[in-house]
Write a protein that holds these residues in place. Sequence first.
Motif, PDB file in Angstrom:
ATOM      1  N   ALA A  25      31.559  35.906   2.103  1.00  0.00           N
ATOM      2  CA  ALA A  25      30.724  36.538   1.072  1.00  0.00           C
ATOM      3  C   ALA A  25      29.900  35.495   0.320  1.00  0.00           C
ATOM      4  O   ALA A  25      28.704  35.695   0.048  1.00  0.00           O
ATOM      5  N   ASP A  26      30.518  34.364  -0.027  1.00  0.00           N
ATOM      6  CA  ASP A  26      29.789  33.294  -0.714  1.00  0.00           C
ATOM      7  C   ASP A  26      28.625  32.800   0.133  1.00  0.00           C
ATOM      8  O   ASP A  26      27.514  32.561  -0.374  1.00  0.00           O
ATOM      9  N   SER A  34      20.636  37.237  -2.530  1.00  0.00           N
ATOM     10  CA  SER A  34      20.773  38.494  -3.276  1.00  0.00           C
ATOM     11  C   SER A  34      21.908  39.386  -2.784  1.00  0.00           C
ATOM     12  O   SER A  34      22.454  40.179  -3.552  1.00  0.00           O
ATOM     13  N   TYR A  35      22.278  39.273  -1.521  1.00  0.00           N
ATOM     14  CA  TYR A  35      23.237  40.218  -0.922  1.00  0.00           C
ATOM     15  C   TYR A  35      24.601  39.573  -0.783  1.00  0.00           C
ATOM     16  O   TYR A  35      24.747  38.533  -0.141  1.00  0.00           O
ATOM     17  N   ARG A  36      25.603  40.195  -1.397  1.00  0.00           N
ATOM     18  CA  ARG A  36      26.988  39.754  -1.238  1.00  0.00           C
ATOM     19  C   ARG A  36      27.756  40.851  -0.516  1.00  0.00           C
ATOM     20  O   ARG A  36      27.962  41.943  -1.065  1.00  0.00           O
ATOM     21  N   VAL A  39      34.085  43.930   1.058  1.00  0.00           N
ATOM     22  CA  VAL A  39      35.195  43.934   2.012  1.00  0.00           C
ATOM     23  C   VAL A  39      34.909  44.917   3.139  1.00  0.00           C
ATOM     24  O   VAL A  39      35.143  44.619   4.318  1.00  0.00           O
ATOM     25  N   SER A  40      34.388  46.081   2.794  1.00  0.00           N
ATOM     26  CA  SER A  40      34.075  47.096   3.807  1.00  0.00           C
ATOM     27  C   SER A  40      32.970  46.639   4.742  1.00  0.00           C
ATOM     28  O   SER A  40      33.005  46.915   5.950  1.00  0.00           O
ATOM     29  N   ASP A  41      31.971  45.939   4.196  1.00  0.00           N
ATOM     30  CA  ASP A  41      30.888  45.415   5.034  1.00  0.00           C
ATOM     31  C   ASP A  41      31.448  44.460   6.092  1.00  0.00           C
ATOM     32  O   ASP A  41      31.069  44.516   7.267  1.00  0.00           O
ATOM     33  N   ILE A  42      32.345  43.580   5.665  1.00  0.00           N
ATOM     34  CA  ILE A  42      32.929  42.610   6.596  1.00  0.00           C
ATOM     35  C   ILE A  42      33.819  43.315   7.606  1.00  0.00           C
ATOM     36  O   ILE A  42      33.795  42.990   8.802  1.00  0.00           O
ATOM     37  N   ARG A  64      21.336  40.368   9.578  1.00  0.00           N
ATOM     38  CA  ARG A  64      21.215  41.819   9.411  1.00  0.00           C
ATOM     39  C   ARG A  64      20.635  42.188   8.046  1.00  0.00           C
ATOM     40  O   ARG A  64      19.925  43.194   7.922  1.00  0.00           O
ATOM     41  N   TYR A  65      20.953  41.383   7.045  1.00  0.00           N
ATOM     42  CA  TYR A  65      20.360  41.661   5.730  1.00  0.00           C
ATOM     43  C   TYR A  65      18.841  41.536   5.815  1.00  0.00           C
ATOM     44  O   TYR A  65      18.096  42.421   5.361  1.00  0.00           O
TER      45      TYR A  65
END
Length: 257
Positions: A25-26, A34-36, A39-42, A64-65
């Motif tokens: 995430a970091d 801008s995008y962090r 948990v669900s995304d990962i 993808r972002y």
Amino acid sequence: MKAIVIFDIDGVIRDVGGSYRRAIADTVELFTKSYRPTVSDIDRLKSEGVWNNDWEASRELIYRYFESQGQNRDAINLDYGQIVAFFQSRYQGPDPDNWTGYICSEPLLCTPEYFQQLTDNAIAWGFFSGAMRDEALYVLQGKLNLPNIALIAMEDAPGKPDPTGLLAVVGQLEAPESPKPVIYVGDTVADMYTVAKAQQQDSTRTWVGVGVLPPHAQETTESIASYTQTLKKAGATQVVNGVQQLTPEVIFRLIAE
């Protein structure tokens, strides 16, 4: 020896929700500005079964972002070396010779006595992990004080779901003329796919995939049900809430089925 159990490490032996996943995430947040990812995304990315390497997972989430913002990934100038370096500065810490990063605070998910219990019941055990060798040994030797470890790590074999590493660690534990049933224990879709591919390459033995729910997947009833279904759909014969639920009795039942 009656059976062999091979363990993944991250999410099975140690809780990496606040370490590897936090570093993902970091890293994504830094490079997108801008995008962090949540948990669900990962988890959604990991459920595709091919993003076992967290450096590559971080890069893919960054790509993808920017694609979601209308950019073509071929035009995105990402330096993979910089992604890896920043990730490691968070996970290991800024000094690679004196770790102070997230790895230092990972909770253990099992005890040394669990592995002694396996040994006492004639069950051989080892580890196949996508973690770097020194990061794997940090927990296996440094925290659990396990002796004579059979380990295949990132540097030793292609990444999962390629089964080369799993087959190699099994080879460290037995004589080839006497194949024993193997259980591989992991917390991701890639782990379960690895078992299926090992079965395709070596049909001389029984292969069983056991899924473990990592701590972050046990926070709600819904997340438990969803993660369990994901692992079973990927091929898990059984899913447990923690690795120590995989007792010798359960192991012998699974290889007899």
